[in-house]
Design a protein around this motif. Sequence first.
Motif, PDB file in Angstrom:
ATOM      1  N   ALA A  29       0.736  -1.133  -0.062  1.00 47.29           N
ATOM      2  CA  ALA A  29       0.073   0.040   0.009  1.00 47.29           C
ATOM      3  C   ALA A  29       1.037   1.223  -0.039  1.00 47.29           C
ATOM      4  CB  ALA A  29      -0.865  -0.062   1.232  1.00 47.29           C
ATOM      5  N   ASP A  30       0.264   2.461  -0.393  1.00 49.03           N
ATOM      6  CA  ASP A  30       1.058   3.610  -0.540  1.00 49.03           C
ATOM      7  C   ASP A  30       0.921   4.456   0.563  1.00 49.03           C
ATOM      8  OD1 ASP A  30       1.588   3.621  -3.493  1.00 49.03           O
ATOM      9  OD2 ASP A  30      -0.534   3.469  -3.676  1.00 49.03           O
ATOM     10  N   ALA A  31       0.240   4.003   1.729  1.00 50.65           N
ATOM     11  CA  ALA A  31       0.166   4.470   2.921  1.00 50.65           C
ATOM     12  C   ALA A  31      -0.905   3.674   3.877  1.00 50.65           C
ATOM     13  CB  ALA A  31      -0.317   6.273   2.961  1.00 50.65           C
ATOM     14  N   LEU A  32      -0.753   3.957   4.987  1.00 53.20           N
ATOM     15  CA  LEU A  32      -1.572   3.134   5.984  1.00 53.20           C
ATOM     16  C   LEU A  32      -2.441   4.211   6.860  1.00 53.20           C
ATOM     17  CD1 LEU A  32       0.793   0.598   7.442  1.00 53.20           C
ATOM     18  CD2 LEU A  32      -0.740   0.250   5.704  1.00 53.20           C
ATOM     19  N   GLY A  33      -3.679   3.885   6.924  1.00 54.02           N
ATOM     20  CA  GLY A  33      -4.690   4.945   7.802  1.00 54.02           C
ATOM     21  C   GLY A  33      -4.856   4.292   9.203  1.00 54.02           C
ATOM     22  N   VAL A  34      -4.583   5.360  10.131  1.00 57.09           N
ATOM     23  CA  VAL A  34      -4.961   4.944  11.373  1.00 57.09           C
ATOM     24  C   VAL A  34      -5.721   5.842  12.201  1.00 57.09           C
ATOM     25  CG1 VAL A  34      -3.049   3.579  11.863  1.00 57.09           C
ATOM     26  CG2 VAL A  34      -2.964   5.805  12.593  1.00 57.09           C
ATOM     27  N   ALA A  35      -6.261   5.905  13.141  1.00 59.98           N
ATOM     28  CA  ALA A  35      -7.253   7.001  13.925  1.00 59.98           C
ATOM     29  C   ALA A  35      -6.491   7.951  14.437  1.00 59.98           C
ATOM     30  CB  ALA A  35      -8.424   6.158  14.750  1.00 59.98           C
ATOM     31  N   PHE A  36      -5.671   7.194  15.250  1.00 62.30           N
ATOM     32  CA  PHE A  36      -4.743   8.435  16.214  1.00 62.30           C
ATOM     33  C   PHE A  36      -3.381   7.910  16.582  1.00 62.30           C
ATOM     34  CE2 PHE A  36      -7.979   5.577  18.355  1.00 62.30           C
ATOM     35  CZ  PHE A  36      -7.315   4.937  19.310  1.00 62.30           C
ATOM     36  N   MET A  37      -2.781   8.740  17.214  1.00 65.48           N
ATOM     37  CA  MET A  37      -1.432   8.553  17.368  1.00 65.48           C
ATOM     38  C   MET A  37      -0.761   7.247  17.820  1.00 65.48           C
ATOM     39  SD  MET A  37       1.568  10.138  17.160  1.00 65.48           S
ATOM     40  CE  MET A  37       1.242  11.751  17.095  1.00 65.48           C
ATOM     41  N   GLU A  38      -1.630   6.617  19.115  1.00 61.04           N
ATOM     42  CA  GLU A  38      -1.252   5.369  19.469  1.00 61.04           C
ATOM     43  C   GLU A  38      -1.052   4.445  18.716  1.00 61.04           C
ATOM     44  OE1 GLU A  38      -2.783   7.989  22.957  1.00 61.04           O
ATOM     45  OE2 GLU A  38      -3.334   7.562  20.693  1.00 61.04           O
ATOM     46  N   GLU A  39      -1.915   4.277  17.668  1.00 57.39           N
ATOM     47  CA  GLU A  39      -2.053   2.891  16.635  1.00 57.39           C
ATOM     48  C   GLU A  39      -0.851   3.486  15.525  1.00 57.39           C
ATOM     49  OE1 GLU A  39      -6.514   2.167  16.077  1.00 57.39           O
ATOM     50  OE2 GLU A  39      -5.903   3.776  14.837  1.00 57.39           O
ATOM     51  N   ALA A  40      -0.459   4.622  15.367  1.00 62.16           N
ATOM     52  CA  ALA A  40       0.683   4.994  14.473  1.00 62.16           C
ATOM     53  C   ALA A  40       2.017   4.547  15.100  1.00 62.16           C
ATOM     54  CB  ALA A  40       0.698   6.350  14.191  1.00 62.16           C
ATOM     55  N   LEU A  41       2.035   4.969  16.453  1.00 63.99           N
ATOM     56  CA  LEU A  41       3.286   4.747  16.992  1.00 63.99           C
ATOM     57  C   LEU A  41       3.585   3.073  17.412  1.00 63.99           C
ATOM     58  CD1 LEU A  41       3.159   7.451  19.868  1.00 63.99           C
ATOM     59  CD2 LEU A  41       4.675   7.345  17.841  1.00 63.99           C
ATOM     60  N   GLN A  42       2.374   2.423  17.428  1.00 67.37           N
ATOM     61  CA  GLN A  42       2.663   0.934  17.458  1.00 67.37           C
ATOM     62  C   GLN A  42       3.338   0.312  16.262  1.00 67.37           C
ATOM     63  OE1 GLN A  42      -0.715  -1.581  18.731  1.00 67.37           O
ATOM     64  NE2 GLN A  42      -1.468   0.370  19.667  1.00 67.37           N
ATOM     65  N   LEU A  43       2.846   0.843  15.053  1.00 65.84           N
ATOM     66  CA  LEU A  43       3.409   0.562  13.882  1.00 65.84           C
ATOM     67  C   LEU A  43       4.663   0.763  13.463  1.00 65.84           C
ATOM     68  CD1 LEU A  43       0.242   1.673  11.676  1.00 65.84           C
ATOM     69  CD2 LEU A  43       0.864  -0.657  12.064  1.00 65.84           C
ATOM     70  N   ARG A  44       5.181   1.978  13.981  1.00 67.17           N
ATOM     71  CA  ARG A  44       6.581   2.308  13.791  1.00 67.17           C
ATOM     72  C   ARG A  44       7.497   1.722  14.742  1.00 67.17           C
ATOM     73  NH1 ARG A  44       5.835   3.947   9.646  1.00 67.17           N
ATOM     74  NH2 ARG A  44       5.719   6.091   8.854  1.00 67.17           N
ATOM     75  N   ALA A  45       7.021   1.132  15.995  1.00 68.56           N
ATOM     76  CA  ALA A  45       7.776   0.459  16.950  1.00 68.56           C
ATOM     77  C   ALA A  45       7.921  -0.825  16.440  1.00 68.56           C
ATOM     78  CB  ALA A  45       7.043   0.505  18.337  1.00 68.56           C
ATOM     79  N   ALA A  46       7.139  -1.289  15.577  1.00 69.24           N
ATOM     80  CA  ALA A  46       7.282  -2.782  15.031  1.00 69.24           C
ATOM     81  C   ALA A  46       7.986  -2.808  13.635  1.00 69.24           C
ATOM     82  CB  ALA A  46       5.772  -3.197  14.505  1.00 69.24           C
ATOM     83  N   GLY A  47       8.535  -1.616  13.346  1.00 67.78           N
ATOM     84  CA  GLY A  47       9.342  -1.455  12.252  1.00 67.78           C
ATOM     85  C   GLY A  47       8.772  -1.175  10.914  1.00 67.78           C
ATOM     86  N   ILE A  48       7.565  -1.025  10.931  1.00 69.17           N
ATOM     87  CA  ILE A  48       6.690  -0.716   9.808  1.00 69.17           C
ATOM     88  C   ILE A  48       7.127   0.826   9.226  1.00 69.17           C
ATOM     89  CG2 ILE A  48       4.260  -0.274   8.721  1.00 69.17           C
ATOM     90  CD1 ILE A  48       4.930  -3.309   9.785  1.00 69.17           C
ATOM     91  N   VAL A  49       7.607   0.733   7.959  1.00 69.33           N
ATOM     92  CA  VAL A  49       8.051   2.045   7.435  1.00 69.33           C
ATOM     93  C   VAL A  49       7.194   2.749   6.513  1.00 69.33           C
ATOM     94  CG1 VAL A  49      10.561   1.116   7.685  1.00 69.33           C
ATOM     95  CG2 VAL A  49       9.460   0.772   5.816  1.00 69.33           C
ATOM     96  N   THR A  50       6.050   1.927   6.096  1.00 70.83           N
ATOM     97  CA  THR A  50       5.129   2.535   5.106  1.00 70.83           C
ATOM     98  C   THR A  50       4.550   4.085   5.509  1.00 70.83           C
ATOM     99  OG1 THR A  50       4.366   0.522   4.757  1.00 70.83           O
ATOM    100  CG2 THR A  50       2.829   2.253   3.970  1.00 70.83           C
ATOM    101  N   PRO A  51       4.423   4.685   4.803  1.00 71.14           N
ATOM    102  CA  PRO A  51       3.774   6.217   5.292  1.00 71.14           C
ATOM    103  C   PRO A  51       2.557   6.008   6.089  1.00 71.14           C
ATOM    104  CG  PRO A  51       4.879   6.634   3.019  1.00 71.14           C
ATOM    105  CD  PRO A  51       4.850   4.902   3.558  1.00 71.14           C
ATOM    106  N   ILE A  52       2.199   6.835   7.252  1.00 74.34           N
ATOM    107  CA  ILE A  52       1.180   6.724   7.973  1.00 74.34           C
ATOM    108  C   ILE A  52       0.348   7.725   8.066  1.00 74.34           C
ATOM    109  CG2 ILE A  52       0.247   6.045  10.333  1.00 74.34           C
ATOM    110  CD1 ILE A  52       2.851   4.343  10.755  1.00 74.34           C
TER     111      ILE A  52
END
Length: 360
Positions: free
Chosen positions: A52-75
């Motif tokens: 996917a070209d980006a991932l959509g989340v509702a709020f910050m906590e979800e986005a930070l979980q993704l980054r902490a897991a090593g997900i590099v896709t734009p959020i």
Amino acid sequence: MRTSECVVDLGALRHNLHRVRTLRPKASIMAMVKANAYGHGLIPAASALADADALGVAFMEEALQLRAAGIVTPIALLEGVFSPAEMQLAAEHRFHIVIHQEQQLRWLLSANVASLKIWVKVNTGMNRLGFRPEDLLKVWTALKGAPQVGQLGLMTHLACADEMGDGRTQLQLDCFARCQAEVQLQPRVEETSLANSAAILGWPQAQGDWVRPGLMLYGTSPLPAQTAASLGLRPVMSLRAAVMAVQDVKADETVGYGCLWTAHQDQRVALVNFGYGDGYPRTADASTPIAIAGRRYRLAGRVSMDMLAVDIGQDEVALGAPVELWGNNIAADEVASAAATLAYELFCKVTARVPRRYLP
């Protein structure tokens, strides 16, 4: 050990993403993974959606979980930020930020940040989040050229895209077109986003530069008149359990709390080790389909916390026989309809006590 599980087919998830790409080849895809990827598991789903070209989340906590897991896709943060500190944090992680109200605009313009991707949300008629059309030009003018903004986009959300005969969607599209004209949006420089799953499938005039698939990624149809299979989608979640008992009941005897279901003949019911404590909807009625060993049956009586009963008529069903509550044989949409809800809610409500198993 209790034999129930939630099986998530990541190959089906990738297939459905490819289906979106096939349907809208010119659009960038913002894949929705908010709410724990609609109950499918945030990190496994996001990893499977790497194309996917980006991932959509509702709020910050979800986005930070993704980054902490090593997900590099734009959020993208679809609800934006909730404080000036979050604005700074979003900038540090280069998250795309949706601005939908005046306070967020002030936070952005006073922040010591630079060159962020900003989506301005305009309220074209859904009346949840977004600037009113008459206020948009002032907001757009404030953002254009601001050092905090690197790329600017305009988005909205459609209230009735799943209802093909509803004229309100066209009214929203017309409003969005007027908004684009008023701010003199520059094509290919300043991007647009309108289409959720229903609009991707049913409103080709609503595509914009970015599409935002959610439900269709998880293998369910957002259009009531069309099945997921007819749309080329594969179910991602299968909810499985087993028969733990078989009960003989006499004609006119009832089953379960409230005595809501009555046997019309001498017959059997199968008891399945799954209930509303696992996330199965208590509102499911007697028309709700359930598959045992690949054969379709119907729910019998009220769903309990830890179990439910199935009308198996005169059939012989073995203890331990496999049960599918929804998945490849029973569409989640069917269960949702019988429970007066949506597949979104079914997926999100599967509880933590149900083990997840991921297929590659």
